[in-house]
Design an enzyme around this catalytic site. Structure first.
Site, PDB file in Angstrom:
ATOM      1  N   ARG A  63      69.209  22.472  70.804  1.00 20.10           N
ATOM      2  CA  ARG A  63      68.622  21.866  69.603  1.00 20.10           C
ATOM      3  C   ARG A  63      67.122  22.140  69.539  1.00 20.10           C
ATOM      4  NH1 ARG A  63      70.365  16.012  68.032  1.00 20.10           N
ATOM      5  NH2 ARG A  63      69.500  16.787  66.088  1.00 20.10           N
ATOM      6  N   GLN A  94      63.668   8.984  60.783  1.00 23.36           N
ATOM      7  CA  GLN A  94      64.813   8.932  61.696  1.00 23.36           C
ATOM      8  C   GLN A  94      64.942  10.268  62.429  1.00 23.36           C
ATOM      9  OE1 GLN A  94      68.356   6.788  59.588  1.00 23.36           O
ATOM     10  NE2 GLN A  94      67.087   7.716  58.024  1.00 23.36           N
ATOM     11  N   ASP A  97      62.920  15.725  65.273  1.00 22.66           N
ATOM     12  CA  ASP A  97      62.521  17.126  65.401  1.00 22.66           C
ATOM     13  C   ASP A  97      61.013  17.367  65.422  1.00 22.66           C
ATOM     14  OD1 ASP A  97      61.811  16.783  62.703  1.00 22.66           O
ATOM     15  OD2 ASP A  97      63.649  17.713  61.955  1.00 22.66           O
ATOM     16  N   HIS A 112      64.139   7.054  66.004  1.00 24.19           N
ATOM     17  CA  HIS A 112      65.190   7.520  66.916  1.00 24.19           C
ATOM     18  C   HIS A 112      64.651   8.372  68.053  1.00 24.19           C
ATOM     19  CE1 HIS A 112      68.326   6.882  63.476  1.00 24.19           C
ATOM     20  NE2 HIS A 112      67.975   5.757  64.068  1.00 24.19           N
ATOM     21  N   CYS A 123      62.118   3.967  86.177  1.00 29.06           N
ATOM     22  CA  CYS A 123      60.680   3.953  86.464  1.00 29.06           C
ATOM     23  C   CYS A 123      59.859   3.564  85.234  1.00 29.06           C
ATOM     24  CB  CYS A 123      60.208   5.321  86.951  1.00 29.06           C
ATOM     25  SG  CYS A 123      61.078   5.894  88.406  1.00 29.06           S
ATOM     26  N   THR A 179      68.064  10.726  53.355  1.00 32.16           N
ATOM     27  CA  THR A 179      68.856   9.991  54.340  1.00 32.16           C
ATOM     28  C   THR A 179      70.098   9.416  53.674  1.00 32.16           C
ATOM     29  OG1 THR A 179      68.914   8.159  55.915  1.00 32.16           O
ATOM     30  CG2 THR A 179      67.376   7.927  54.080  1.00 32.16           C
ATOM     31  N   SER A 180      71.211   9.453  54.411  1.00 31.16           N
ATOM     32  CA  SER A 180      72.460   8.952  53.837  1.00 31.16           C
ATOM     33  C   SER A 180      72.470   7.428  53.846  1.00 31.16           C
ATOM     34  CB  SER A 180      73.653   9.507  54.613  1.00 31.16           C
ATOM     35  OG  SER A 180      73.524   9.195  55.974  1.00 31.16           O
ATOM     36  N   ASN A 204      67.010  12.507  46.961  1.00 26.25           N
ATOM     37  CA  ASN A 204      68.163  13.021  47.706  1.00 26.25           C
ATOM     38  C   ASN A 204      68.874  14.034  46.811  1.00 26.25           C
ATOM     39  OD1 ASN A 204      70.821  13.150  49.148  1.00 26.25           O
ATOM     40  ND2 ASN A 204      69.977  11.417  50.288  1.00 26.25           N
ATOM     41  N   ALA A 222      64.193  17.828  48.659  1.00 25.35           N
ATOM     42  CA  ALA A 222      62.956  17.184  49.115  1.00 25.35           C
ATOM     43  C   ALA A 222      61.718  18.020  48.797  1.00 25.35           C
ATOM     44  CB  ALA A 222      63.043  16.916  50.612  1.00 25.35           C
TER      45      ALA A 222
HETATM   46  P1  OAD Z   1      72.574  12.392  57.340  1.00 21.30           P
HETATM   47  O1  OAD Z   1      73.048  13.738  57.800  1.00 21.30           O
HETATM   48  O2  OAD Z   1      73.487  11.235  57.487  1.00 21.30           O
HETATM   49  O3  OAD Z   1      72.183  12.461  55.795  1.00 21.30           O
HETATM   50  C1  OAD Z   1      71.373  13.479  55.286  1.00 21.30           C
HETATM   51  C2  OAD Z   1      71.087  13.161  53.828  1.00 21.30           C
HETATM   52  O4  OAD Z   1      70.192  14.150  53.324  1.00 21.30           O
HETATM   53  C3  OAD Z   1      72.324  13.190  52.915  1.00 21.30           C
HETATM   54  O5  OAD Z   1      72.332  12.027  52.107  1.00 21.30           O
HETATM   55  C4  OAD Z   1      72.112  14.462  52.061  1.00 21.30           C
HETATM   56  O6  OAD Z   1      72.633  14.308  50.756  1.00 21.30           O
HETATM   57  C5  OAD Z   1      70.597  14.569  52.047  1.00 21.30           C
HETATM   58  N1  OAD Z   1      70.057  15.928  51.862  1.00 21.30           N
HETATM   59  C6  OAD Z   1      70.534  17.097  52.337  1.00 21.30           C
HETATM   60  N2  OAD Z   1      69.716  18.117  52.025  1.00 21.30           N
HETATM   61  C7  OAD Z   1      68.669  17.578  51.328  1.00 21.30           C
HETATM   62  C8  OAD Z   1      67.491  18.117  50.725  1.00 21.30           C
HETATM   63  N3  OAD Z   1      67.195  19.419  50.783  1.00 21.30           N
HETATM   64  N4  OAD Z   1      66.650  17.259  50.103  1.00 21.30           N
HETATM   65  C9  OAD Z   1      66.929  15.927  50.033  1.00 21.30           C
HETATM   66  N5  OAD Z   1      68.025  15.365  50.579  1.00 21.30           N
HETATM   67  C10 OAD Z   1      68.893  16.177  51.212  1.00 21.30           C
HETATM   68  O7  OAD Z   1      71.174  12.137  58.070  1.00 21.30           O
HETATM   69  P2  OAD Z   1      70.389  10.780  58.339  1.00 21.30           P
HETATM   70  O8  OAD Z   1      70.544   9.828  57.202  1.00 21.30           O
HETATM   71  O9  OAD Z   1      69.018  11.165  58.726  1.00 21.30           O
HETATM   72  O10 OAD Z   1      70.779   9.383  64.507  1.00 21.30           O
HETATM   73  O11 OAD Z   1      71.153  10.236  59.601  1.00 21.30           O
HETATM   74  C11 OAD Z   1      70.690   9.091  60.222  1.00 21.30           C
HETATM   75  C12 OAD Z   1      70.920   9.152  61.706  1.00 21.30           C
HETATM   76  O12 OAD Z   1      72.304   9.415  61.970  1.00 21.30           O
HETATM   77  C13 OAD Z   1      70.198  10.294  62.398  1.00 21.30           C
HETATM   78  O13 OAD Z   1      68.868   9.988  62.737  1.00 21.30           O
HETATM   79  C14 OAD Z   1      71.027  10.491  63.628  1.00 21.30           C
HETATM   80  C15 OAD Z   1      72.411  10.396  63.033  1.00 21.30           C
HETATM   81  O14 OAD Z   1      73.416  10.011  63.913  1.00 21.30           O
HETATM   82  C16 OAD Z   1      70.729   9.569  65.812  1.00 21.30           C
HETATM   83  O15 OAD Z   1      70.882  10.656  66.324  1.00 21.30           O
HETATM   84  C17 OAD Z   1      70.465   8.322  66.557  1.00 21.30           C
HETATM   85 ZN    ZN Z   2      62.382   7.673  87.835  1.00 23.43          ZN
END
Ligand code: OAD
Ligand code: ZN
Length: 233
Positions: A63, A94, A97, A112, A123, A179-180, A204, A222
């Site tokens: 990654r 969230q 990267d 996150h 430690c 974000t979803s 979104n 975005a």
């Molecule tokens: P998701 O993958 O769940 O959602 C991504 C969102 O971005 C969706 O609603 C898409 O429609 C939207 N999207 C895609 N391309 C886009 C663009 N070019 N412009 C605007 N929107 C766009 O990702 P997150 O909501 O970030 O957690 O997921 C939340 C958390 O779930 C992450 O941080 C991760 C995951 O499990 C951990 O790893 C703890």
């Molecule tokens: Zn240690």
């Protein structure tokens, strides 16, 4: 589009994987999402790490490599420039990267954690480790160091949630991007912003489960929507 950035004093950008999508970093859900390709139980939870630390570290190195091949886009740059010129801009993300920081944004609140840090819970140490490969894999105590990321089943860092909540409760403009909105507590942030009087905007490529909460929903990519906003600063 009605929003005019100049009218607001404290702005919070709340970003998810869709913010980095146009940089080439895959999202988690939806087509091409990471959790369709990789089973998190094998790669992204403490149990997996305890059983096969090397395998989990290898996955995170992959990654890191793929993120290093990507660059921040104009949307990231717009936010960092706005932060430099505007009284008070906070990014709560969230994303793990580091893309906002690479675009020059400061004091990013990372809900996150980060792909670029490792830690040893025994430690209570956290170390920065930037680059394709991990330069440190073991702590002085002999434990494997684990990525400082919130994995499935992990608690979020309480201090970081508090920082995020404080910024959100104090803002007058809340802009959620890519974000979803299904993962808590992040999914509660738009409601929190709204209840303290902020104008709430969602950007979104499609409507989400939370769209109904927002004062304004902008369907678009975005980088393109943010580039449009930049003409209003
Ligand atoms: P998701 O993958 O769940 O959602 C991504 C969102 O971005 C969706 O609603 C898409 O429609 C939207 N999207 C895609 N391309 C886009 C663009 N070019 N412009 C605007 N929107 C766009 O990702 P997150 O909501 O970030 O957690 O997921 C939340 C958390 O779930 C992450 O941080 C991760 C995951 O499990 C951990 O790893 C703890
Ligand atoms: Zn240690």
């Amino acid at each position: 589009m009605v929003i005019d950035i100049k009218n607001y004093k404290k702005i919070v950008f709340f970003t998810g994987a869709g913010m980095s999508a146009e940089s080439g970093v895959p999202t988690y859900r939806g087509s091409g999402g990471i959790w369709h390709k990789y089973n998190y139980e094998e790669f992204a939870c403490q149990d997996a790490f305890d059983r096969h630390p090397q395998k989990v570290l290898d996955f995170h190195e992959l990654r890191r490599k793929s993120v290093l091949e990507c660059q921040p886009h104009n949307g990231h740059k717009f936010i960092s420039e706005l932060q430099k010129s505007h009284n008070y801009v906070t990014v709560v993300t969230q994303n793990i990267d580091g893309m906002h920081q690479r675009a020059g944004t400061e004091n990013v609140i990372e809900l996150h954690g980060s792909l670029w840090r490792l830690r040893c819970d025994d430690c209570s140490i956290t170390i920065d480790d930037i680059g394709e490969s991990f330069t440190n894999k073991k702590c002085k105590c002999g434990n494997y160091l684990r990525p400082d990321i919130t994995w499935f089943g992990d608690m979020l860092n309480e201090k970081v949630i508090q920082q995020a909540s404080e910024a959100i409760r104090n803002c007058d403009l809340f802009i959620s991007i890519g974000t979803s909105g299904v993962v808590w507590p992040a999914a509660g942030f738009p409601q929190e912003a709204k209840s303290t009087g902020a104008y709430c905007v969602e950007i979104n490529t499609e409507r989400t489960e939370l769209s109904g909460l927002f004062d304004e929903v902008i369907i678009g990519k975005a980088s393109e929507v943010l580039t449009d906003l930049s003409f209003r600063t």
